[in-house]
Design an enzyme around this catalytic site. Structure first.
Site, PDB file in Angstrom:
ATOM      1  N   GLU A 111       0.852  -1.188   0.000  1.00  0.00           N
ATOM      2  CA  GLU A 111       0.000   0.000   0.000  1.00  0.00           C
ATOM      3  C   GLU A 111       0.889   1.240   0.000  1.00  0.00           C
ATOM      4  OE1 GLU A 111      -2.559   0.736   3.371  1.00  0.00           O
ATOM      5  OE2 GLU A 111      -4.067   1.635   2.080  1.00  0.00           O
ATOM      6  N   GLY A 243       3.200   1.127  11.266  1.00  0.00           N
ATOM      7  CA  GLY A 243       2.867   0.355  12.461  1.00  0.00           C
ATOM      8  C   GLY A 243       2.478  -1.047  12.035  1.00  0.00           C
ATOM      9  N   ALA A 244       1.574  -1.107  11.049  1.00  0.00           N
ATOM     10  CA  ALA A 244       1.065  -2.395  10.577  1.00  0.00           C
ATOM     11  C   ALA A 244       0.394  -2.209   9.224  1.00  0.00           C
ATOM     12  CB  ALA A 244       0.066  -2.962  11.585  1.00  0.00           C
ATOM     13  N   MET A 245       0.075  -3.327   8.566  1.00  0.00           N
ATOM     14  CA  MET A 245      -0.594  -3.266   7.261  1.00  0.00           C
ATOM     15  C   MET A 245      -1.572  -4.415   7.142  1.00  0.00           C
ATOM     16  SD  MET A 245      -1.075  -1.964   4.304  1.00  0.00           S
ATOM     17  CE  MET A 245      -2.270  -2.697   3.177  1.00  0.00           C
ATOM     18  N   GLU A 246      -2.784  -4.062   6.662  1.00  0.00           N
ATOM     19  CA  GLU A 246      -3.924  -4.996   6.745  1.00  0.00           C
ATOM     20  C   GLU A 246      -4.028  -6.010   5.617  1.00  0.00           C
ATOM     21  OE1 GLU A 246      -4.161  -1.613   6.230  1.00  0.00           O
ATOM     22  OE2 GLU A 246      -5.699  -1.127   4.744  1.00  0.00           O
ATOM     23  N   ASN A 247      -2.916  -6.415   4.973  1.00  0.00           N
ATOM     24  CA  ASN A 247      -3.003  -7.444   3.923  1.00  0.00           C
ATOM     25  C   ASN A 247      -4.009  -8.510   4.343  1.00  0.00           C
ATOM     26  OD1 ASN A 247      -0.495  -6.248   2.842  1.00  0.00           O
ATOM     27  ND2 ASN A 247       0.424  -7.266   4.609  1.00  0.00           N
ATOM     28  N   HIS A 278      -7.275  -2.391  14.919  1.00  0.00           N
ATOM     29  CA  HIS A 278      -7.394  -1.516  13.742  1.00  0.00           C
ATOM     30  C   HIS A 278      -7.234  -2.354  12.461  1.00  0.00           C
ATOM     31  CE1 HIS A 278      -6.452   2.340  11.489  1.00  0.00           C
ATOM     32  NE2 HIS A 278      -5.945   1.444  10.678  1.00  0.00           N
ATOM     33  N   GLU A 279      -6.208  -3.182  12.430  1.00  0.00           N
ATOM     34  CA  GLU A 279      -5.966  -3.978  11.210  1.00  0.00           C
ATOM     35  C   GLU A 279      -7.069  -5.011  11.007  1.00  0.00           C
ATOM     36  OE1 GLU A 279      -3.813  -2.773   9.323  1.00  0.00           O
ATOM     37  OE2 GLU A 279      -2.966  -1.461  10.865  1.00  0.00           O
ATOM     38  N   HIS A 282     -10.039  -3.585   9.309  1.00  0.00           N
ATOM     39  CA  HIS A 282      -9.837  -3.485   7.859  1.00  0.00           C
ATOM     40  C   HIS A 282     -10.156  -4.770   7.109  1.00  0.00           C
ATOM     41  CE1 HIS A 282      -8.098   0.423   7.298  1.00  0.00           C
ATOM     42  NE2 HIS A 282      -7.002   0.211   7.992  1.00  0.00           N
TER      43      HIS A 282
HETATM   44 ZN   LIG Z   1      -5.368   1.361   8.661  1.00  0.00          ZN
END
Ligand SMILES: [Zn+2]
Length: 794
Positions: A111, A243-247, A278-279, A282
């Site tokens: 992203e 912080g993180a990524m919602e793959n 949060h992730e 998503h």
């Molecule tokens: Zn997000």
């Protein structure tokens, strides 16, 4: 990237095969794209060496320039095969090498527009397709993708791993991880919930696993749709920019946002909980239903942000996270949005550089605050039912903000679209001035700006207020309105601070103070007043008088806010504000000493850290505890390390401690402590250490931002920054990270050298950080004016 493409193209499927040279850091790729297009096939591709484009026996000529690969196919329906080669660089975007302990994992982060660095594809969120991923890797290695493994075929010292086909999804959600992973597994119903880490760390994922299961349960019930995939991985990647990524089905995190050990602070626990949830939000909102174009990225981010707080509040009510929401989201976004150089929540973007820079406080915090406002306006049940309808209607597809307003409007019968359209498309936000004239209350709105030049502008504001104990709700959608109020004895406006606006009580302060104020009301008063001080519409003297009302504040929310304000003032005017800071923070420490709730523990750590810089005796006491650092209460560790750095100047001792810990949370504390060195030479060594290669690239920003908060570090930091400017650009290329970093740094760094900074940033063009730099320079002038005003005030 081109946003004007007509949707005359459809991709059904990508069949991707990658033959990976793990040690040589390169791969051979072959992708079969099942595509239907009315003209030449145009794909996105960056950094890939395209060898051949064909379909069956037919080979097509192609042109590869910039980020575009065009094959001369003419109108085309069928399977296009592309053979290519690629390196796997030491970057933080696309497919990249994430090093640890002299080895590495290979991981991806796509992203917004980076999938094109791993495979030629139509890299747009609205061209969804199914993905079937196959990798050929060394037998000793593990691999993770969005879906579970379908088959493994042995090939001597290699193996071919094929993953099950994904549902229809956007390219930016694709994931691939290769390396040695340890796993911690659990189940939620039929779904495997798995934490994956580098070897030896998986057991630190237990807290996150637990949070994830509770969150899935909440979301399945709230959204009314089950989690869609057979498994969910949460992967701690040793180098990770965000912080993180919602793959979808394979969420990636930086280690400190996922892993918790016995030395982790309460602050870290709350953070892990928030990021994990949060992730997870998503996985439905973003992954299952996706925005049409990046103009609506705020919809993804603000929704996940808002929902995360809702879930945490339900599973950890004692944490009072809506208080955190006000500070980090509403107030954080407000100060960014009060600049002339803000942008509307829904913002038109085209190029990857532009897109990366809108993952900011406006897209997350302002958007989330507006969702909270609209929920308060239409009611929780109607909000939930509108969201359910929206998700059900657009499942596996794309939608826009308008689509959500329509379902919320249907569910509630309120004018959601009218209200939301203005809030989303109009930049800035209002201040509502409340005044009293002969028993008539007047409410007047205008655009609040930190520059102080408030502008006439109107928003449809859902106002919640209480007059003489009686609640009132209405929509203030014109410049001003008047209410018959009678004899007013108590008044509170913007109850629970659900409205995204400031309140200026003109001449009514005493009545307000006699009202039955909540902690949130008191927080609102001081937060708005600080904004008025910055905008030069409140004098420093009046601000200081108000501040005395908070000297013995016992509620966490307002006390934290006042601590932040005093810390900022101390940063801007160290010698002048040191005494105030010492007095306030000493009193707070006393008040917090015996409290045992989570939020008091966190605030006590913050207060102690601040006291270290204004109270040498206290700092000396704390510094002594560094020798038993491992046994220090986790939320006090930061203060102890800072005190040690500042008072002993033992740079080598801090470096040694840094090398001895494997916890990223601890490493960040020690980096922070290194930048507390009071000596310029040592400070330079600390900053050089951050880019020596020994510190993770993800943490370079953390260290620099820590340095900005040290009152004596600004000169050295500015000199160092100019010398290391290109290095930082290289580290964060393609991520948009520098935009936010410069926005945070420039206003402080610029005190006393405003024109020097302006010149520097005029001479050095940095398109990937332009948004943050422009806003930072504006805010710098606001701080600069405040400093001169205070200096002149006596
Ligand atoms: Zn997000």
């Amino acid at each position: 990237m081109c946003n004007s493409w007509s949707k005359a193209v459809e991709v059904k499927n990508y069949d991707l095969f990658m033959d990976i040279d793990f040690d040589g850091l390169k791969f051979k790729g072959k992708v079969l794209i099942d595509i239907d297009t009315e003209r030449d096939v145009a794909l996105n591709s960056v950094g890939l060496e395209i060898l051949n484009v064909s379909s069956g026996a037919k080979t097509f000529p192609f042109k590869h320039s910039g980020e575009e690969l065009i094959a001369s196919t003419g109108q085309f329906t069928g399977t296009l095969t592309i053979d290519y080669l690629s390196a796997i660089p030491n970057s933080l975007a696309g497919i990249y090498r994430a090093p640890y302990n002299h080895t590495h994992v290979i991981s991806t982060h796509f992203e917004a527009a980076q999938a094109r660095r791993m495979l030629p594809c139509i890299d747009r969120p609205d061209v969804k397709a199914e993905f079937k991923v196959t990798v050929r890797i060394d037998k000793r290695l593990d691999s993770i993708s969005n879906m579970p493994i379908d088959s493994v075929i042995d090939e001597g010292h290699k193996k071919v791993v094929t993953f099950k086909r994904t549902p229809k999804m956007s390219t930016y959600l694709l994931y691939l991880g290769i390396g040695k992973f340890d796993e911690r597994r659990d189940k939620f119903g039929e779904t495997d919930v798995i934490v994956a880490t580098i070897p030896g760390k998986a057991k630190l994922g237990d807290f996150a696993l637990d949070e994830a299961k509770k969150a899935i349960e909440f979301f399945e019930s709230y959204y009314g749709i089950p989690y869609g995939l057979p498994k969910l991985h949460m992967i701690a990647v040793p180098e990770f920019a965000m912080g993180a990524m919602e793959n979808w089905g394979a969420i990636t995190f930086r280690e400190s946002a996922l892993l918790i050990d016995s030395g982790s602070s309460m602050r870290a626990r709350k953070r892990v909980s928030e990021v994990v949830i949060h992730e997870l939000a998503h996985q439905w909102f973003g992954d299952l239903v996706t925005m049409k174009w990046w103009d609506d990225i705020w919809l993804n981010e603000s929704f996940a942000t808002f929902m995360a707080f809702k879930v945490i509040d339900s599973i950890h009510p004692k944490w009072k996270v809506w208080d955190d929401f006000l500070r980090s989201e509403t107030s954080g976004a407000g100060s960014r949005d009060a600049l002339k150089n803000t942008h509307p929540v829904e913002v038109h973007v085209n190029s990857p550089d532009e897109i990366e820079q809108i993952f900011d406080d406006i897209s997350y915090g302002k958007g989330a605050s507006i969702l909270r406002m609209i929920e308060a306006y239409i009611g929780k049940d109607a909000f939930q039912s509108g969201v359910q309808q929206y998700l059900t209607k657009y499942v596996y597809a794309n939608a826009t903000g308008d689509d959500l307003w329509n379902t919320l409007e249907e569910a509630s019968g309120h004018q959601v679209k009218k209200v939301m359209t203005t809030w989303i498309r109009q930049p800035g936000h209002p201040v509502v001035t409340v005044s009293l004239n002969r028993e008539k209350l007047k409410l007047r709105q205008e655009r609040f700006l930190l520059s102080g030049d408030f502008e006439p502008d109107t928003w449809p504001i859902p106002v919640n207020m209480e007059v003489n104990g009686k609640p009132m709700s209405f929509l203030l959608d014109k410049e001003e309105m008047t209410i018959d109020a009678g004899n007013i004895t108590s008044l509170r406006v913007n109850l629970d601070r659900t409205g995204f606006y400031l309140v200026h009580y003109a001449g009514l302060e005493e009545i307000v103070w006699r009202s039955n104020l909540t902690a949130i009301d008191r927080w609102g008063m001081i937060t708005d007043s600080f904004a008025f001080l910055l905008s030069n519409t409140m004098t420093f003297k009046d601000y200081m008088i108000l501040l005395t009302r908070y000297s013995g504040e016992t509620e966490i929310l307002p006390a934290s806010e006042v601590s932040d304000q005093i810390a900022l003032l101390h940063l801007l005017l160290p010698s002048k504000m040191a005494e105030l800071s010492k007095k306030f923070h000493r009193a707070q420490l006393e008040l917090l000493q015996k409290k045992t709730d989570e939020n008091s523990i966190i605030l006590r750590g913050t207060v102690a850290s601040r006291l270290v810089f204004v109270d040498d005796d206290y700092a000396d006491e704390l510094a002594k505890r560094f020798k038993e650092y491992g046994r220090v209460e986790p939320d006090m560790k930061q203060a102890v390390a800072l005190a040690y750095g500042r008072r002993t100047r033992d740079f080598k001792g801090l470096v040694k401690a840094y090398r001895n810990t494997s916890s990223d949370e601890d490493k960040a504390r020690l980096l922070n402590a290194m930048t507390a060195m009071p000596d310029e030479g040592l400070l330079i060594r600390a900053l050089d250490f951050t880019v020596s290669g020994e510190v993770k690239r993800q943490d370079v920003r953390t260290a620099i931002l820590a340095a900005v908060t040290k009152p004596n570090a600004q000169n050295v930091l500015w000199i160092w920054l100019k010398a290391n400017f290109e290095k930082l650009r290289e580290i964060y290329g393609g991520t948009g990270i520098l935009s936010g970093t410069f926005l945070a740094m420039i206003p402080i760094l610029g005190i006393g050298r405003a024109s020097e900074l302006e010149n520097f940033f005029t001479e050095h063009s940095i398109p990937e950080a332009k948004v943050g730099i422009t806003a930072g320079l504006e805010k710098m002038l606001v701080y600069d004016r405040l400093v001169s005003n205070i200096q002149r005030s006596n």
